[in-house]
Write an enzyme that holds these catalytic residues in place. Structure first.
Site, PDB file in Angstrom:
ATOM      1  CE1 TYR A 179      -4.616   0.740  10.189  1.00  0.00           C
ATOM      2  CE2 TYR A 179      -3.897  -1.521   9.808  1.00  0.00           C
ATOM      3  CZ  TYR A 179      -3.625  -0.167   9.849  1.00  0.00           C
ATOM      4  OH  TYR A 179      -2.366   0.300   9.553  1.00  0.00           O
ATOM      5  CG  ASP A 221      -1.852   1.108   1.340  1.00  0.00           C
ATOM      6  OD1 ASP A 221      -2.290   1.589   0.295  1.00  0.00           O
ATOM      7  OD2 ASP A 221      -2.137   1.539   2.478  1.00  0.00           O
ATOM      8  CD  GLU A 247       0.813  -1.270   9.569  1.00  0.00           C
ATOM      9  OE1 GLU A 247      -0.341  -1.299   9.089  1.00  0.00           O
ATOM     10  OE2 GLU A 247       1.826  -1.589   8.936  1.00  0.00           O
ATOM     11  CD  GLU A 292      -0.820  -6.023   7.661  1.00  0.00           C
ATOM     12  OE1 GLU A 292      -1.402  -6.114   6.566  1.00  0.00           O
ATOM     13  OE2 GLU A 292      -1.241  -5.340   8.608  1.00  0.00           O
TER      14      GLU A 292
HETATM   15  C1  GCB Z   1      -1.540  -2.304   6.706  1.00  0.00           C
HETATM   16  C2  GCB Z   1      -0.235  -2.254   6.023  1.00  0.00           C
HETATM   17  C3  GCB Z   1       0.158  -0.844   5.612  1.00  0.00           C
HETATM   18  C4  GCB Z   1      -1.052  -0.123   5.056  1.00  0.00           C
HETATM   19  C5  GCB Z   1      -2.105  -0.046   6.140  1.00  0.00           C
HETATM   20  C6  GCB Z   1      -3.390   0.661   5.678  1.00  0.00           C
HETATM   21  O1  GCB Z   1      -1.860  -3.233   7.380  1.00  0.00           O
HETATM   22  O2  GCB Z   1       0.801  -2.853   6.752  1.00  0.00           O
HETATM   23  O3  GCB Z   1       1.174  -0.910   4.672  1.00  0.00           O
HETATM   24  O4  GCB Z   1      -0.761   1.136   4.547  1.00  0.00           O
HETATM   25  O5  GCB Z   1      -2.448  -1.339   6.536  1.00  0.00           O
HETATM   26  O6  GCB Z   1      -3.467   1.866   5.811  1.00  0.00           O
HETATM   27  O7  GCB Z   1      -4.259  -0.010   5.156  1.00  0.00           O
END
Ligand code: GCB
Length: 601
Positions: A471, A160, A507, A416
């Site tokens: 998330y 990403d 994250e 990941e």
């Molecule tokens: C993740 C990734 C990261 C992305 C992020 C997102 O899990 O490790 O590279 O940018 O999510 O913002 O979706």
């Protein structure tokens, strides 16, 4: 490979500047070393994509060429002459006049070539660097090329962030004496409740017959506080100044190679050394035998126009922002950064989790987003033995480049990956073994993705620290922070109970449009980002095994075009031009307080 350095016996010339540039239309018929016209010119270091206003260049898939003339100093008559690229993303070839002298795969680590036989002191030569940005299932990071009906080639990838390409770091011409140091490894320790420091070094030379290695260690005032001789030894430093997070101290270790017959100096090389220890004990991460709690971010090398081009002004400003917000650490998501960044972290006491470029080893994530069934990640047709060889090479080059930085406290060997799919253990067990064999002093981790739960993950027992990317409230239960809090806590407690290892949330965060405010905080607003972080922090504070929080992400960054990305990923706590969003204030309050508590007991 030792970095270029100016010493009593070595010289360095930086080749940064504006180079001639051309797209390679067809690699099969290309005359690689023909002279380029100055019609198109491009800066080094910088990713080439956003510099020119030409879409053909921005989205080019394949090779490009950079070229300039270089003069070898007339005094370099008896030394070896080297050329080095700090990075060529993702593959680089160096040509000196019409000779290919280096071909290197891997976009974020340096490579060099001894060109002594091809150049002459005082004379010019033509330097061409060809760079290719193609990714396949056998490169790190992986990708695939789609050929459209009209013949256009499109690079698809699973990470990403925008596939910025080119010479994004410096290029050097440098001299090395004929007999010279080739490598040095430093390991530090302490005894007597951190009062005495121990610096162990091991040096290798191109040829050391009839020579002696002498070593000195000087403190920050230049006073010599220890010395030794021989290829490997230990130096004790009484009343040592430790390298500590937020309070760095660097000794200078200098290696001298002397001829035995006339005592003349043959080579000299220096390295900054921070004396510190790192250890995982139970569910704690100890630096200098004291529990350390990571606060900070996952970052990117990403700025407007330059893309991934290293820029000292942005670098120093980013470190200023880290200090302002009270962060003590960051992860080099999702690749090794420019070496200047680690030098700065060493000098200013910022802790680094150093990551390979192994991002996107997971076919389930992208397919899942679009509701498609994914092919298996680990198979002969997808990530296979050749991918794992490229991954091993990535690990080797990362550790060989960064092993002596005190700021680096842990290796993160992947982001990941599909660690819950069949084949994950067979893929990762040898890589873990390799990493430990290359460096037994630092803990290792990988960043885990939510698809691999505490129940179905197949590899976490192999690692020292559990790094989790989550998330809840964003990709899952979007906007529902009450459910997010519950899910997050249940998830973390399951990992805690099963493994009892330290956990870092590597994250967490939400896309946030700077300037979008809401009284009833909904997704994309600045208020929502703040509230979501608060919810996560409440959960972390209830769990003993959580030893760190790295918000995703430090600043907004560019990605490939996707329907859920508006001019890139907007999860930054700072905008792409480094202005704080609302969440920055809440983080600052939390982290500065934590920092003060850590400093004052
Ligand atoms: C993740 C990734 C990261 C992305 C992020 C997102 O899990 O490790 O590279 O940018 O999510 O913002 O979706």
């Amino acid at each position: 490979m030792l970095r270029p350095q100016a010493t009593a016996t070595r010289e360095v010339i930086c080749l940064d500047g504006v180079w001639n540039f051309e797209i390679v239309a067809d690699a099969a018929t290309e005359e690689w070393t023909e002279l380029l016209s100055p019609k198109t010119q491009i800066p080094v270091p910088a990713s080439y994509n956003d510099i020119l206003l030409d879409h053909g260049i921005r989205d080019h898939v394949g090779w490009v060429k950079y070229q300039r003339r270089v003069r070898v100093p007339r005094s370099w008559t008896s030394e070896h002459v080297f050329i080095r690229c700090d990075a060529a993303t993702h593959r680089g070839r160096i040509y000196v006049n019409d000779k290919l002298v280096a071909d290197h795969q891997g976009g974020y680590t340096p490579f060099d070539a001894n060109i002594t036989e091809l150049v002459s002191a005082g004379k010019e030569f033509c330097l061409t660097v060809a760079v290719c940005n193609e990714l396949s299932n056998e490169t790190i990071p992986p990708g695939s090329i789609e050929v459209l009906a009209n013949g256009t080639r499109k690079q698809k990838y699973l990470h990403d962030f925008f596939n910025y390409s080119g010479l994004s770091r410096s290029v050097w011409l440098y001299s090395v004496p004929q007999r010279s140091f080739r490598d040095v490894t430093i390991v530090t320790d302490t005894v007597g409740e951190n009062r005495t420091g121990i610096i162990k070094y091991e040096a290798t030379c191109s040829e050391s017959v009839d020579c002696e290695i002498r070593v000195t260690v000087a403190d920050e005032n230049g006073n010599v506080v220890g010395c030794a001789h021989g290829e490997r030894s230990e130096i004790e430093i009484e009343s040592v100044h430790l390298w500590q997070p937020g309070n760095a101290y660097l000794y200078k270790l200098t290696l001298y190679l002397h001829r035995l017959d006339d005592n003349s100096l043959v080579d000299e090389y220096s390295i900054d050394v921070g004396v510190r220890t790192v250890e995982v004990k139970g569910s704690q991460f100890l630096i200098n035998n004291k529990p350390f709690y990571f606060t900070g971010f996952g970052k990117h090398e990403d700025t407007p126009i330059r893309g991934k081009g290293h820029d000292s002004a942005y670098m120093v400003h980013d470190f200023q922002l880290l200090e302002w917000i009270g962060a003590n650490s960051f992860r080099t998501s999702h690749y090794p950064y420019a070496e200047e960044v680690y030098d700065f972290a060493d000098r200013h006491g910022i802790v680094v989790i150093d990551e390979t470029a192994a991002v996107g080893l997971n076919l389930g994530i992208a397919s899942g987003l679009f509701g498609k069934k994914a092919p298996p990640t680990w198979s002969a047709e997808t990530m296979n033995v050749t991918t794992s060889i490229a991954h091993s090479q990535n690990i080797r080059e990362l550790i060989s480049r960064d092993k002596n930085h005190p700021s680096v406290v842990m290796w993160c060997i992947a982001n990941e990956p599909a660690s819950h799919e069949d084949g994950a253990r067979e893929y990762f067990a040898p890589l873990v073994k390799l990493t430990r064999s290359l460096d037994s002093t630092r803990p290792i981790c990988f960043s885990n993705c939510v698809l691999a739960t505490a129940e179905n993950d197949l590899i976490s027992d192999l690692f020292d620290v559990l790094c989790l990317n989550r998330y809840y409230g964003w990709y899952e239960h979007t906007g529902d922070l009450e459910t997010a809090e519950h899910e997050l806590e249940t998830d973390l407690r399951t990992w805690q109970t099963k493994y009892g290892k330290p956990m870092i949330m590597t994250e967490y965060g939400s896309d946030t449009m700077a300037g979008l405010h809401m009284t009833n905080p909904g997704p994309w607003s600045e208020e929502f980002q703040s509230s979501m972080l608060e919810v996560y922090h409440r959960v972390f504070d209830r769990l003993d095994s959580v030893i760190g929080e790295h918000v995703w992400s430090f600043s907004d960054f560019q990605t490939s075009a996707m329907v859920f990305r508006v001019d890139g990923n907007k999860k930054g706590v700072f905008t792409r031009d480094r202005r704080p969003k609302l969440a920055a204030q809440a983080l600052r309050k939390r982290w500065v307080e934590r920092k003060n508590d850590a400093l004052h007991g």
